[in-house]
Design a protein around this motif. Structure first.
Motif, PDB file in Angstrom:
ATOM      1  N   GLU A  16       3.152  -7.679 -12.998  1.00  0.00           N
ATOM      2  CA  GLU A  16       4.383  -6.885 -12.973  1.00  0.00           C
ATOM      3  C   GLU A  16       4.065  -5.397 -12.840  1.00  0.00           C
ATOM      4  OE1 GLU A  16       7.596  -7.739 -15.567  1.00  0.00           O
ATOM      5  OE2 GLU A  16       7.071  -9.866 -15.685  1.00  0.00           O
ATOM      6  N   TYR A  17       2.996  -4.947 -13.490  1.00  0.00           N
ATOM      7  CA  TYR A  17       2.599  -3.543 -13.369  1.00  0.00           C
ATOM      8  C   TYR A  17       2.220  -3.216 -11.927  1.00  0.00           C
ATOM      9  CZ  TYR A  17      -0.446   0.476 -13.138  1.00  0.00           C
ATOM     10  OH  TYR A  17      -1.039   1.648 -12.746  1.00  0.00           O
ATOM     11  N   PHE A  18       1.403  -4.070 -11.306  1.00  0.00           N
ATOM     12  CA  PHE A  18       0.988  -3.823  -9.928  1.00  0.00           C
ATOM     13  C   PHE A  18       2.200  -3.691  -9.007  1.00  0.00           C
ATOM     14  CE2 PHE A  18      -3.421  -6.001 -10.464  1.00  0.00           C
ATOM     15  CZ  PHE A  18      -3.905  -4.874 -11.089  1.00  0.00           C
ATOM     16  N   THR A  19       3.180  -4.563  -9.183  1.00  0.00           N
ATOM     17  CA  THR A  19       4.394  -4.501  -8.363  1.00  0.00           C
ATOM     18  C   THR A  19       5.150  -3.195  -8.603  1.00  0.00           C
ATOM     19  OG1 THR A  19       4.575  -6.906  -8.356  1.00  0.00           O
ATOM     20  CG2 THR A  19       6.581  -5.660  -7.856  1.00  0.00           C
ATOM     21  N   ALA A  20       5.362  -2.857  -9.866  1.00  0.00           N
ATOM     22  CA  ALA A  20       6.107  -1.627 -10.197  1.00  0.00           C
ATOM     23  C   ALA A  20       5.357  -0.384  -9.732  1.00  0.00           C
ATOM     24  CB  ALA A  20       6.363  -1.561 -11.701  1.00  0.00           C
ATOM     25  N   GLU A  21       4.061  -0.354  -9.926  1.00  0.00           N
ATOM     26  CA  GLU A  21       3.273   0.825  -9.553  1.00  0.00           C
ATOM     27  C   GLU A  21       3.211   0.987  -8.038  1.00  0.00           C
ATOM     28  OE1 GLU A  21       0.999   4.302  -9.830  1.00  0.00           O
ATOM     29  OE2 GLU A  21       2.439   3.330 -11.145  1.00  0.00           O
ATOM     30  N   ALA A  22       3.123  -0.115  -7.308  1.00  0.00           N
ATOM     31  CA  ALA A  22       3.129  -0.036  -5.845  1.00  0.00           C
ATOM     32  C   ALA A  22       4.464   0.534  -5.353  1.00  0.00           C
ATOM     33  CB  ALA A  22       2.865  -1.406  -5.229  1.00  0.00           C
ATOM     34  N   ARG A  23       5.544   0.092  -5.973  1.00  0.00           N
ATOM     35  CA  ARG A  23       6.864   0.625  -5.595  1.00  0.00           C
ATOM     36  C   ARG A  23       6.978   2.101  -5.939  1.00  0.00           C
ATOM     37  NH1 ARG A  23      10.062  -4.733  -7.514  1.00  0.00           N
ATOM     38  NH2 ARG A  23       9.672  -5.896  -5.604  1.00  0.00           N
ATOM     39  N   ARG A  24       6.468   2.478  -7.105  1.00  0.00           N
ATOM     40  CA  ARG A  24       6.500   3.880  -7.508  1.00  0.00           C
ATOM     41  C   ARG A  24       5.722   4.730  -6.514  1.00  0.00           C
ATOM     42  NH1 ARG A  24       3.647   7.640  -8.655  1.00  0.00           N
ATOM     43  NH2 ARG A  24       1.797   6.346  -8.765  1.00  0.00           N
ATOM     44  N   ALA A  25       4.551   4.257  -6.112  1.00  0.00           N
ATOM     45  CA  ALA A  25       3.711   5.007  -5.171  1.00  0.00           C
ATOM     46  C   ALA A  25       4.405   5.174  -3.818  1.00  0.00           C
ATOM     47  CB  ALA A  25       2.361   4.308  -5.001  1.00  0.00           C
ATOM     48  N   VAL A  26       5.094   4.127  -3.354  1.00  0.00           N
ATOM     49  CA  VAL A  26       5.815   4.210  -2.079  1.00  0.00           C
ATOM     50  C   VAL A  26       6.933   5.235  -2.191  1.00  0.00           C
ATOM     51  CG1 VAL A  26       7.357   2.964  -0.523  1.00  0.00           C
ATOM     52  CG2 VAL A  26       5.237   1.902  -1.270  1.00  0.00           C
ATOM     53  N   LEU A  27       7.707   5.149  -3.263  1.00  0.00           N
ATOM     54  CA  LEU A  27       8.795   6.121  -3.451  1.00  0.00           C
ATOM     55  C   LEU A  27       8.245   7.536  -3.576  1.00  0.00           C
ATOM     56  CD1 LEU A  27      11.215   4.292  -5.915  1.00  0.00           C
ATOM     57  CD2 LEU A  27      11.671   4.928  -3.538  1.00  0.00           C
ATOM     58  N   GLU A  28       7.134   7.687  -4.259  1.00  0.00           N
ATOM     59  CA  GLU A  28       6.534   9.010  -4.429  1.00  0.00           C
ATOM     60  C   GLU A  28       6.139   9.608  -3.085  1.00  0.00           C
ATOM     61  OE1 GLU A  28       2.492  10.145  -6.376  1.00  0.00           O
ATOM     62  OE2 GLU A  28       4.039  10.097  -7.934  1.00  0.00           O
ATOM     63  N   SER A  29       5.637   8.774  -2.195  1.00  0.00           N
ATOM     64  CA  SER A  29       5.234   9.284  -0.883  1.00  0.00           C
ATOM     65  C   SER A  29       6.446   9.617  -0.006  1.00  0.00           C
ATOM     66  CB  SER A  29       4.320   8.295  -0.171  1.00  0.00           C
ATOM     67  OG  SER A  29       5.040   7.142   0.223  1.00  0.00           O
ATOM     68  N   GLU A  30       7.584   8.998  -0.298  1.00  0.00           N
ATOM     69  CA  GLU A  30       8.787   9.218   0.495  1.00  0.00           C
ATOM     70  C   GLU A  30       9.642  10.381  -0.012  1.00  0.00           C
ATOM     71  OE1 GLU A  30       9.798   7.468   3.327  1.00  0.00           O
ATOM     72  OE2 GLU A  30       7.762   6.678   3.216  1.00  0.00           O
ATOM     73  N   LEU A  31       9.492  10.727  -1.278  1.00  0.00           N
ATOM     74  CA  LEU A  31      10.337  11.753  -1.888  1.00  0.00           C
ATOM     75  C   LEU A  31       9.536  13.012  -2.178  1.00  0.00           C
ATOM     76  CD1 LEU A  31      12.085   9.489  -4.566  1.00  0.00           C
ATOM     77  CD2 LEU A  31      13.004  10.149  -2.333  1.00  0.00           C
ATOM     78  N   SER A  32      10.207  14.131  -2.156  1.00  0.00           N
ATOM     79  CA  SER A  32       9.549  15.388  -2.540  1.00  0.00           C
ATOM     80  C   SER A  32       9.404  15.419  -4.063  1.00  0.00           C
ATOM     81  CB  SER A  32      10.385  16.579  -2.072  1.00  0.00           C
ATOM     82  OG  SER A  32      11.588  16.646  -2.823  1.00  0.00           O
ATOM     83  N   SER A  33       8.608  16.343  -4.544  1.00  0.00           N
ATOM     84  CA  SER A  33       8.400  16.477  -5.991  1.00  0.00           C
ATOM     85  C   SER A  33       9.712  16.713  -6.724  1.00  0.00           C
ATOM     86  CB  SER A  33       7.433  17.624  -6.290  1.00  0.00           C
ATOM     87  OG  SER A  33       6.178  17.336  -5.749  1.00  0.00           O
ATOM     88  N   GLU A  34      10.578  17.531  -6.156  1.00  0.00           N
ATOM     89  CA  GLU A  34      11.862  17.815  -6.795  1.00  0.00           C
ATOM     90  C   GLU A  34      12.745  16.570  -6.844  1.00  0.00           C
ATOM     91  OE1 GLU A  34      11.482  19.877  -3.584  1.00  0.00           O
ATOM     92  OE2 GLU A  34       9.917  20.817  -4.780  1.00  0.00           O
TER      93      GLU A  34
END
Length: 192
Positions: free
Chosen positions: A131-149
């Motif tokens: 479950e962590y791997f799935t959540a962290e992969a999604r977080r990483a994808v969103l992080e690359s798509e969104l700006s820091s703000e």
């Protein structure tokens, strides 16, 4: 100190209306894992609400809320952990429909109860890791798509980041060797 350092981090709840029996099981687990003891089904549900519990050792036959009823309530509440029925009640065919993870008939020896805790720890660690791997992969994808703000303003990013952090902390606590987490973190999932 526990014989198995990762077992020491397992939060175990012993639930049995016979105080002497519950205390005996807790004594067998003392120094092996983090153990708490309660003597009623309602106290078990309160204890689980109050703090994260990894493994519940649950008696089936109790006055008030039976172990079967506690088990059903845990399922309804979405309890994320493992449940081991520890009972003198003959299992019968009814157990085929019950959502427990293991079933031990009383009396249970010290080595057996510790082995079951370690087995359930390993299973929970593996499930949590997935479950962590799935959540962290999604977080990483969103992080690359969104700006820091946008990170702090994006509700789904915040939710998945918080979930990933909770799951990572639990996985690290339950795993005997968290090298697999470090290997996962080493993979670059961001766009160049």
């Amino acid at each position: 100190m526990a014989e198995n350092d990762s077992a020491a981090a397992v939060r175990t709840l012993v639930v049995d209306d016979e105080q002497e029996v519950a205390d005996a099981y807790a004594l067998r687990l003392q120094g092996y894992c983090d153990v708490e003891t309660v003597y009623t089904g309602s106290a078990a549900l309160s204890a689980i609400d109050d703090s994260p519990v990894d493994v519940v050792l649950l008696d089936r036959h109790m006055p008030g809320l039976s172990g079967d009823e506690v088990l059903s309530e845990l399922v309804e509440r979405g309890y994320y952990g493992r449940v081991v029925m520890v009972t003198a009640v003959d299992p019968g065919v009814k157990v085929l429909d019950m959502p427990f993870d293991d079933y031990l008939c009383k009396p249970v020896e010290r080595e057996d109860i510790r082995a079951v805790i370690d087995q359930q720890r390993r299973i929970l660690a593996s499930e949590t890791l997935g479950e962590y791997f799935t959540a962290e992969a999604r977080r990483a994808v969103l992080e690359s798509e969104l700006s820091s703000e946008e990170h702090s303003e994006h509700e789904r990013y915040t939710d998945v980041a918080e979930r990933a952090e909770r799951l990572e902390n639990r996985a690290r606590r339950l795993l005997a060797d968290d090298e697999i987490l470090d290997q996962f973190d080493a993979v670059d999932r961001k766009e160049m």
